[in-house]
Design an enzyme around this catalytic site. Structure first.
Site, PDB file in Angstrom:
ATOM      1  N   TYR A   1       0.827  -1.207   0.000  1.00 64.63           N
ATOM      2  CA  TYR A   1       0.000   0.000   0.000  1.00 64.63           C
ATOM      3  C   TYR A   1       0.858   1.253   0.000  1.00 64.63           C
ATOM      4  O   TYR A   1       1.965   1.249   0.518  1.00 64.63           O
ATOM      5  CB  TYR A   1      -0.908   0.023   1.226  1.00 64.63           C
ATOM      6  CG  TYR A   1      -2.018  -0.982   1.239  1.00 64.63           C
ATOM      7  CD1 TYR A   1      -2.336  -1.740   0.114  1.00 64.63           C
ATOM      8  CD2 TYR A   1      -2.775  -1.200   2.391  1.00 64.63           C
ATOM      9  CE1 TYR A   1      -3.365  -2.667   0.139  1.00 64.63           C
ATOM     10  CE2 TYR A   1      -3.807  -2.118   2.424  1.00 64.63           C
ATOM     11  CZ  TYR A   1      -4.092  -2.859   1.301  1.00 64.63           C
ATOM     12  OH  TYR A   1      -5.105  -3.777   1.339  1.00 64.63           O
TER      13      TYR A   1
ATOM     14  N   PHE B   1     -15.986  -1.012  -3.786  1.00 70.71           N
ATOM     15  CA  PHE B   1     -15.153   0.048  -4.350  1.00 70.71           C
ATOM     16  C   PHE B   1     -15.878   1.393  -4.370  1.00 70.71           C
ATOM     17  O   PHE B   1     -15.583   2.264  -5.176  1.00 70.71           O
ATOM     18  CB  PHE B   1     -14.709  -0.335  -5.766  1.00 70.71           C
ATOM     19  CG  PHE B   1     -13.267  -0.035  -6.053  1.00 70.71           C
ATOM     20  CD1 PHE B   1     -12.255  -0.664  -5.356  1.00 70.71           C
ATOM     21  CD2 PHE B   1     -12.921   0.882  -7.022  1.00 70.71           C
ATOM     22  CE1 PHE B   1     -10.927  -0.385  -5.615  1.00 70.71           C
ATOM     23  CE2 PHE B   1     -11.588   1.175  -7.297  1.00 70.71           C
ATOM     24  CZ  PHE B   1     -10.586   0.535  -6.587  1.00 70.71           C
TER      25      PHE B   1
ATOM     26  N   LYS C   1     -22.965   6.720  -5.502  1.00 74.09           N
ATOM     27  CA  LYS C   1     -22.430   8.010  -5.973  1.00 74.09           C
ATOM     28  C   LYS C   1     -22.020   7.995  -7.439  1.00 74.09           C
ATOM     29  O   LYS C   1     -21.830   9.059  -8.037  1.00 74.09           O
ATOM     30  CB  LYS C   1     -21.256   8.439  -5.098  1.00 74.09           C
ATOM     31  CG  LYS C   1     -20.012   7.568  -5.205  1.00 74.09           C
ATOM     32  CD  LYS C   1     -18.926   8.090  -4.269  1.00 74.09           C
ATOM     33  CE  LYS C   1     -17.651   7.258  -4.361  1.00 74.09           C
ATOM     34  NZ  LYS C   1     -16.617   7.751  -3.425  1.00 74.09           N
TER      35      LYS C   1
END
Length: 352
Positions: free
Chosen positions: A60, A244, A250
């Protein structure tokens, strides 16, 4: 839908002695979409609201690239030095075999002794801690279909580090006090069973957790792993519970500015699937009918499943984080669950 006071519950992770919050803070945006200051704000906010479980990984932030690799752990480490270490449960992951991640040990990152020891020592240094509470294999060393890939294809099989050999490495690291428990991620029923059987047969550390995707749009865990993990006592850390971000609704009216899919073209291919938008529209309608946000309904559904030990949430803003944690106030009644199941029956697992 029943409203309740948001009180965090804690559950044992598999057969470990780790009592983890039912919501886990995911951190894969730290170092890419979030600054070190924003990361600390999120971590403080989460701890103040009862979260004691933080998940990260050596690769990450994502999307992964050489310039940023390891920054997430560095940001957490800077924050962790100011905390009472034994009050925070830190989970991180060693990257599995992948020729695409050439910046991680030159792309030769098998789950063998040299790679695991190197990965762990680097993570400990970045996290500024002497031990990891839960060390996870990010994805299997052997070939398995990953991240929404099609069905198993024997043509993709390759030489792999034997699972027994992998377990022996982790056993030594546990004896050395560098990690407390071992977990899996993106695993299959066969993999879970093999890890557990070999550990029992050879007196090696048993895996206590599995981190796999589970959401309204991906309920495959319930189909093929729930039974395995129940009888092997392996706790699920459910990742991508909002698909996700798509299950928030949205994206239904276009691409929001600065959203993950807008910033990183092609990053969400796993979720670019037939029937997903129709399923999301139906779930958003159910949430609206019952006066709750689609985000909180999606998270409440995942949290309510009997096989989920902890639901991993991630956010790029404190407002998003507050809404996600606020899903604790939502308990879905039988009517809502029945409506959700009706949508699932019409659009089963659009993003497996």
């Amino acid at each position: 839908m029943q409203q309740a006071i948001a009180i965090m519950e804690y559950k044992k992770l598999g057969n470990s002695d780790l009592s983890v919050s039912e919501i886990c803070l995911g951190t894969m945006t730290y170092g890419q979409q979030n600054t070190v200051e924003e990361a600390a704000q999120q971590l403080d906010f989460a701890i103040d609201r009862g979260i004691n479980f933080i998940d990260t990984a050596e690769m990450y932030p994502v999307p992964g690239k050489a310039e940023t690799q390891g920054k997430t752990e560095e940001y957490i480490g800077e924050w962790l030095t100011k905390q009472q270490r034994d009050k925070v449960i830190i989970a991180t992951k060693v990257a599995g075999r992948s020729t695409r991640l050439k910046w991680i040990r030159e792309g030769k990152n098998q789950i063998d002794r040299p790679n695991v020891e190197k990965a762990l020592n680097d993570s400990l240094k970045r996290l500024q801690t002497d031990y990891i509470d839960l060390y996870q294999i990010h994805w299997p060393d052997r070939y398995v279909p990953l991240f929404g890939a099609p069905d198993y294809d024997i043509a993709h099989e390759h030489e792999t580090v034997p699972i027994l050999e992998q377990l022996e490495v982790f056993a030594d690291l546990i004896k050395a006090g560098k990690i407390r428990y071992l977990g899996l991620s993106n695993e299959t029923p066969w993999g879970v069973c093999e890890f557990c059987a070999l550990a029992e047969k050879h007196g090696l550390p048993k895996v206590v957790s599995i981190q796999n995707a589970f959401s309204l749009s991906n309920r495959t865990f319930h189909l093929n792993l729930a039974e395995t993990c129940r009888f092997k006592n392996v706790g699920l850390m459910a990742y991508s519970p909002l698909g996700f971000g798509l299950l928030t609704g949205k994206y239904l009216n276009g691409m929001p500015e600065n959203s993950r899919l807008a910033l990183f073209a092609g990053f969400g291919q796993r979720y670019d699937k037939t029937n997903l938008n129709d399923a999301v529209k139906a779930y958003v309608e159910i949430a609206g009918k019952h006066g709750i946000s689609p985000t909180q309904m999606a998270l409440a559904y995942v949290r309510s499943r009997w096989f989920v030990t902890s639901t991993i949430i991630g956010a790029t803003s404190l407002e998003q984080l507050e809404e996600n944690i606020g899903s604790l106030e939502v308990n879905l009644d039988k009517e809502i669950v029945a409506e959700i199941n009706a949508v699932h029956a019409k659009y089963p697992n659009p993003t497996p």
